[in-house]
Write an enzyme that holds these catalytic residues in place. Structure first.
Site, PDB file in Angstrom:
ATOM      1  CD  GLU A 278      -3.192   0.656   2.141  1.00  0.00           C
ATOM      2  OE1 GLU A 278      -3.413  -0.536   2.447  1.00  0.00           O
ATOM      3  OE2 GLU A 278      -3.813   1.609   2.612  1.00  0.00           O
ATOM      4  CD  GLU A 281      -2.870   1.184  -4.342  1.00  0.00           C
ATOM      5  OE1 GLU A 281      -2.832   0.383  -3.380  1.00  0.00           O
ATOM      6  OE2 GLU A 281      -3.896   1.488  -4.946  1.00  0.00           O
ATOM      7  CB  CYS A 303      -7.246  -3.261   5.796  1.00  0.00           C
ATOM      8  SG  CYS A 303      -6.771  -1.682   6.434  1.00  0.00           S
ATOM      9  CB  SER A 323      -5.428   1.015  -1.147  1.00  0.00           C
ATOM     10  OG  SER A 323      -4.565  -0.086  -1.299  1.00  0.00           O
ATOM     11  CE  LYS A 362     -10.925  -8.076   8.432  1.00  0.00           C
ATOM     12  NZ  LYS A 362     -10.125  -7.418   7.410  1.00  0.00           N
ATOM     13  CD  GLU A 365     -12.068  -8.986   3.388  1.00  0.00           C
ATOM     14  OE1 GLU A 365     -11.924  -9.437   4.549  1.00  0.00           O
ATOM     15  OE2 GLU A 365     -11.331  -8.120   2.899  1.00  0.00           O
ATOM     16  CD  GLU A 370     -15.159  -9.087  -5.753  1.00  0.00           C
ATOM     17  OE1 GLU A 370     -15.905  -9.895  -6.341  1.00  0.00           O
ATOM     18  OE2 GLU A 370     -15.559  -8.399  -4.816  1.00  0.00           O
ATOM     19  CB  CYS A 519      -9.762  -4.133  14.318  1.00  0.00           C
ATOM     20  SG  CYS A 519      -9.412  -3.669  12.621  1.00  0.00           S
TER      21      CYS A 519
END
Ligand code: SF4
Ligand code: SF4
Ligand code: SF4
Ligand code: FES
Lengths: 594, 167
Positions: A278, A281, A303, A323, A362, A365, A370, A519
């Site tokens: 990241e 990037e 994230c 990102s 998650k 997720e 993808e 989190c």
């Protein structure tokens, strides 16, 4: 200052506070159900009734403000009778399946019954609302257990600004949910799970994955690999009676081995990797912008899957700002089924990856098409911190007596930068520790490497960092002032996104975490949670960071090795294939799309 | 009289779906920042469209930039909002005190039986919707009911069939 009397005790109450608040501050405990300190007081259950001298009726102490000279009694015959009656009325429309309910022994309705010494069933009546909504991969709604406290309505509307849950219908038919007839997976629920952390009963829960994980563990043909997110170690202890803020990293690793996992990896390893990818990037985007080329800024972190789902629903035209990095546990899953499978010489099909996460989103997720490589999902199951707690108890492991042990190689070592991923401001700080040093050759100029202005539970935190004397290869950065913003919780995210969409965002880099505090208080973390508990978990995370010898992601030797042996270079071909992803445009209402 | 009393539940059957939505959009713009605007808007929208189906609620939620679940919460709370298209003719039975004690309830029961629907419902052939209301000011001639704009006084439950047959 307001002078009141509670149960014959003279109390100096604060102007404007409620009877409940004054009582709690003075260690007088008035039973309550719907009230949630500092978050929610609507007076819907009336369990908190008290007698106020001069008032005709019993008063709900969680909504009535104190007045000078008020004389209050919390435990009279009248109060006790009324309270029991109210409680029994709630029970009369409740399934009472405690023995098979996931909230057994952590249920506020049970605790309340114990406290007020409730008696049997005087009222047996018709039951309302029975439908279970298990449409989403993350959250189960069992409205037969709902006590209509409306905490989830407050959290979903006011704290997260989503408004998936509201009161529908009325009277006996009242139910909390999306518009009548709609399931959670047909609306813009982010699956953040914040509603599951404050529901007092078993009405809102994470979807169970423990069965799937037990099955994998019992399957001799599977190599079952587990990884744990940074925030789990700072909260799992609470499931076993430890004080909030107790780090239980070593015991957690041992417990996972005892459960039968073949390898115990650390999502932190992948957090360090995320910083490399990241950070690269970000540098690529900034370089392009500084040399007058097309670049989408601000870049925003990716994230937090609850946050990602929110952007996809609400800001489908702004997805280029995200990102392209997968979230750390997905990266680790992808590497487990490639890099590590190669090392072991086994077929990735025989690997089962479990992620222990502080997060309910998650669970969704890992189902995203993808986020698969070669037809295999990167991660096979997600357990919340709460679910891991349940499994350890189920296995009869005495957590407290466990020895400490360490994560397995080659994806177990991490730096302090990875630890702080677990809290709001952490990803940003970790990224700055690496990016600043890459560009200038010097350490990030903050005491103890902590970027103070972006730490803590504030809603939107901003900072500026000026870049002087860069290394020759980054000379174009000279004199640049890097502007950053950090937010946690989705109302802050909305504010920042409004600027982004209007093209007026002054920032280069924004960190968003979907849950307030990050989190550490994700939707899968132990209950209860309030700001005091958040602060303690946050401190635990920072102390884990400060206890490490290496505190910058680019110093992680195993990450270097990973690039040498396998990945090549950051943002290289293999990275793109395994560690990066793209996003999907969703309408505000899923049901309108396609 | 005929034409007048035959006012349809949907006041604007002759205008297109698109036009109805356009009108509702205008209403939303006019009321959006006013106190209690949601209920007002829903009222007017139901007047224009005839009912508040799911898609229309969604349209209103989007325009007002509020969650659909809030709009549906209000619609499902108040009995005067309906999500299904209503019948061609709206029967409203008065259940004000005077009418109630003088047989309003029996009228409701009888109508439910004849039409095979509950209060708030619409007959299968979409001819009638049945609603109840508070006092319509015809207490002297209770029990009373209305069909569209026509008021029926001192209604005899046994005469209901022949009244309905006129529609
Ligand atoms: S929600 Fe609480 S009271 Fe209800 S069945 Fe579950 S544990 Fe028992
Ligand atoms: S998971 Fe989050 S967005 Fe979904 S209903 Fe719960 S609080 Fe609202
Ligand atoms: S679902 Fe839970 S939090 Fe929401 S109203 Fe019902 S009991 Fe309260
Ligand atoms: S706790 Fe006060 S009304 Fe529910």
């Amino acid at each position: 200052m307001v002078n009141i009397t509670i149960n014959n005790r003279k109390i100096a109450a604060r102007e404007g506070e409620t009877i409940m608040e004054a009582a709690r501050r003075n260690n007088i405990y008035i039973p309550s159900l719907c009230w949630l300190d500092g978050v929610h007081s609507v007076g819907s259950c009336r369990i908190c009734i008290v007698e106020v001298e001069g008032a005709r009726t019993l008063q709900a102490s969680c909504i009535v403000p104190v007045q000078d000279g008020m004389v209050i009694r919390t435990n009279t015959e009248k109060v006790r009778k009324a309270r029991k009656l109210l409680y029994e009325l709630i029970l009369s429309d409740h399934p009472r399946e405690c023995l098979s309910c996931a909230r057994n022994q952590s249920c506020e309705l049970q605790k309340l019954g114990e406290m007020i010494n409730a008696e049997g069933d005087r009222f047996v009546g018709e039951r309302s609302k029975t439908a279970i909504d298990d449409s989403s991969p993350s959250i189960i709604r069992d409205m037969s257990k709902c006590v209509l406290c409306r905490r989830c309505v407050t959290v979903c509307n006011e704290i997260q600004g989503i408004g998936v849950l509201n009161v529908q219908n009325r009277g006996f038919d009242t139910v909390i949910g999306p518009a009548p007839g709609l399931a959670l997976d047909t609306v813009n629920c982010t699956y953040c799970g914040q509603c599951t952390t404050i529901c007092p009963v078993g009405a809102l829960q994470e979807k169970d994955s423990t069965e799937a994980v037990w099955n994998a563990l019992f399957d001799k043909r599977k190599r079952v690999i587990v990884q744990t997110a940074p925030a789990v170690r700072a909260a799992l202890g609470e499931e076993f009676g430890y004080e909030p803020g107790t780090l239980v990293t070593g015991k957690m690793v041992t417990a996972l081995r005892e459960l039968g996992f073949d390898d115990v990896f650390d999502t932190n390893f992948a957090a360090d990797l995320t910083i490399i990818e990241e950070g690269s990037e970000l540098l690529e985007r900034l370089t392009a912008a500084l040399s007058g080329k097309q670049a989408v800024l601000p870049m925003i972190t990716s994230c937090s899957p609850g946050w990602i789902k929110y952007v996809e629903h609400t800001w489908p035209d702004e997805l280029d700002h995200l990102s392209s990095c997968k979230s750390p546990h997905m990266m680790l899953g992808a590497l487990t089924k490639s890099y590590y499978a190669q090392k072991l010489g086994i077929d990735p099909k025989d690997i089962f990856v479990v992620s222990v996460m502080p997060c309910t989103a998650k669970k969704f997720e890992i189902t995203r098409p993808e986020l698969a490589n070669d037809g295999l999902p990167n991660v096979d199951a997600v357990l919340t911190t709460r679910e891991l707690g349940r499994m350890i108890k189920e296995a009869g492991i005495d957590f407290e007596s466990l020895e400490d042990s360490r994560f397995d190689s080659p994806m177990g070592a991490s730096t302090g930068a990875a630890d702080i991923f677990g809290t709001t401001g952490g990803v940003m700080e970790a990224a700055l520790r690496t990016v600043y040093e890459l560009v200038t050759g010097r350490e990030l100029p903050f005491e103890d490497l902590h970027v103070k202005p972006i730490q803590g539970l504030g809603r939107i935190k901003t900072a500026e960092l000026s870049i002087e004397d860069p290394l020759p290869e980054y000379s174009h950065f000279g004199g640049t002032i890097l502007r950053i913003a950090v937010t946690s919780g989705l109302t802050g995210a909305r504010e920042l996104m409004e600027e982004v969409a209007a093209g007026s965002s002054p920032y280069h880099f924004i960190e968003v975490m979907g849950c307030p505090g990050g989190c550490i208080s994700g939707g899968g973390q132990p209950r209860p949670v309030d700001d005091a508990i958040r602060e303690k978990r946050l401190e635990a995370i920072y102390s884990e960071d400060e206890g490490k010898v290496l505190r910058k992601s680019h110093e992680n030797p195993d990450i270097r090795k990973l690039y040498e042996e396998f990945l090549g270079s950051p943002l290289g071909h293999k990275s793109h294939e395994l560690l990066h992803t793209h996003y999907v445009k969703r309408g505000i209402y899923n049901q309108l799309i396609d | 009289m005929g034409g007048q009393s035959k006012t349809k539940a949907c006041a604007c059957k002759n205008i297109s779906e698109q036009e109805k939505y356009n009108r509702i959009a205008e209403v939303i713009e006019e009321y959006r920042d006013k106190e209690g605007s949601l209920i007002q808007i829903l009222h007017l929208a139901q007047g224009i469209y005839g009912c508040l189906p799911h898609e229309l609620q969604q349209f209103i939620a989007e325009r007002l930039e509020i969650p659909l679940s809030k709009v549906s919460g209000v619609v499902s709370f108040y009995s005067f909002f309906t999500t299904e298209p209503r019948g061609e003719n709206i029967i409203r039975v008065c259940l004000g005190t005077a009418c109630y004690v003088r047989g309003g309830k029996q009228i409701v029961d009888k109508l439910q039986e004849i039409l095979g629907i509950e209060v708030g419902g619409t007959s299968k052939d979409r001819k009638f919707s049945l609603e109840v209301m508070r006092c319509i000011g015809a207490c002297g001639l209770a029990p009373a009911m209305t069909i569209n704009d026509k008021v029926y006084k001192q209604v005899n439950p046994d005469k209901l069939r022949s009244i309905l047959d006129q529609y």
